[in-house]
Design an enzyme around this catalytic site. Structure first.
Site, mmCIF file in Angstrom:
data_model
loop_
_atom_site.group_PDB
_atom_site.id
_atom_site.type_symbol
_atom_site.label_atom_id
_atom_site.label_comp_id
_atom_site.label_asym_id
_atom_site.label_seq_id
_atom_site.Cartn_x
_atom_site.Cartn_y
_atom_site.Cartn_z
ATOM 1 C CB CYS A 289 32.427 94.059 7.287
ATOM 2 S SG CYS A 289 33.288 92.485 7.472
ATOM 3 C CB CYS B 136 33.733 92.987 10.654
ATOM 4 S SG CYS B 136 34.533 92.892 9.062
ATOM 5 C CG ASP B 137 31.097 95.396 12.369
ATOM 6 O OD1 ASP B 137 32.038 95.193 13.159
ATOM 7 O OD2 ASP B 137 31.149 96.249 11.464
#
Ligand code: NDP
Length: 316
Positions: free
Chosen positions: A139, A142-143
């Protein structure tokens, strides 16, 4: 018959969608029972730091956030159980569900929050750094932030891979995209955007042989051109995999309408209703586009409110 448990509301799955549905359903006196499923806490338990969920100005680890959501659901007396639903029968007025040990439940409403699982390449080195939380991710939204100013690799050639590569390109010094065929699967507009981004290098006909690291974090990817058999090492600190997701909806397929990949279809856009009255869906089981903790939580709220209204209309 005495062994059959009757419920007003059964919630299947324990990610942000399931817990949010539980909090709302419990506060509405629906006495929800939640079965946590195979991966209690869901996909967030494989994430390190969550920095984009409002309300956590300093960020929070994925597992810690799920512990807090569980505590919040328990505070309103959600009955949270370890276990999973292996069979359903939604053909009648009561929604019948069975757990893995054969326990039969008859629920007036069911909220499906079983999520989706990111697909990975299946390399041992990939799993090693995924488990360590040291540079493998499925992701980018997300990261990606953790790799700003650094070099990253992303595998995949669909719309997700293109969208995530483009997202990474704004944060990272360089993004190398590994496409296993000699063409993208993504829509032309998405592929063109990637091709026209100067700091994205696309390697076609290229497969990953190994994710390289120093025992703590990723340091590179060993790749091979499958036409020339040439192997090389691409230095990177982040290795992103964007090769699709599999929604966890198999158990519902005989009753609930799914799309060709297995995502649950909403019967009425803007609601959480499925094709079966009294069965609602929240989170990634029906979302192939956004897939965020906050969007899952939002749809969990919608599902609980829809379930409450359904029960009210039936005079419960
Ligand atoms: P897709 O299934 O569309 O694409 C998966 C990609 O991963 C394919 O290019 C496939 O390669 C590649 N792949 C699969 N396995 C491997 C492997 N082992 N090694 C290397 N590559 C691999 O998944 P997406 O998540 O991209 O998209 C899912 C759906 O969501 C699609 O319908 C998409 O259009 C939609 N979507 C739309 C967006 C938007 O419109 N903004 C954004 C994101 C998704 P190959 O082509 O060789 O099979």
């Amino acid at each position: 018959m005495s062994d059959i448990e009757k419920l007003k509301c059964l919630i299947i799955g324990s990610g942000p969608a399931g817990y949010t549905a539980a909090i709302y359903a419990a506060r509405a006196e629906m006495k929800p029972v939640m079965y946590q499923g195979m991966q209690p806490g869901g996909q967030l338990t494989t994430t390190n730091e969550v920095e984009n969920f409002p309300g956590y100005p300093d960020g929070i680890s994925g597992p810690e956030m799920m512990i807090q959501l569980e505590a919040q659901a328990k505070r309103f007396e959600t009955d949270i159980r370890f276990g999973f639903i292996t069979k359903v029968d939604f053909s009648g007025n009561v929604h019948k569900c069975w757990t893995e040990d054969g326990h039969e439940i008859h629920a007036d409403t069911v909220i499906i929050a079983t999520g989706a699982s990111a697909k990975y390449l299946g390399l041992p080195s990939e799993k090693k750094y995924l488990d360590l939380g040291g540079g493998v991710s499925a992701c980018a939204v997300c990261d990606g932030f953790f790799y700003r100013g650094q070099e990253t690799v992303i595998v995949g050639a669909g719309d997700s891979a293109c969208e995530e590569a483009h997202y990474l390109s704004k944060l990272c010094k360089k993004v190398t995209m590994l496409v296993r065929k000699n063409e993208f699967r993504a829509s032309k507009i998405m592929a063109d955007r990637v091709k026209n981004t100067p700091n994205i290098e696309i390697l076609f006909n290229t497969e990953t042989l190994e994710v390289l690291g120093d025992g703590q974090g990723v340091t590179g990817a060993k790749v091979k051109n499958i036409q020339t058999n040439e192997e090389k090492i691409i230095p990177c600190t982040g290795f992103f995999v964007a090769i699709g997701h599999q929604p966890n909806t198999e158990v519902f397929k005989d009753f609930i309408e799914l799309d060709e990949v297995g995502y649950i279809k909403y019967a009425q856009p803007g609601t959480s209703k499925t094709n079966i009255a009294g069965v609602f869906v929240a989170g990634d089981a029906a979302d192939k586009t956004y897939r965020q903790a906050i969007t899952a939580a939002g749809t969990g709220c919608i599902a609980a409110l829809d379930a409450e209204r359904y029960l009210a209309a039936k005079g419960h």
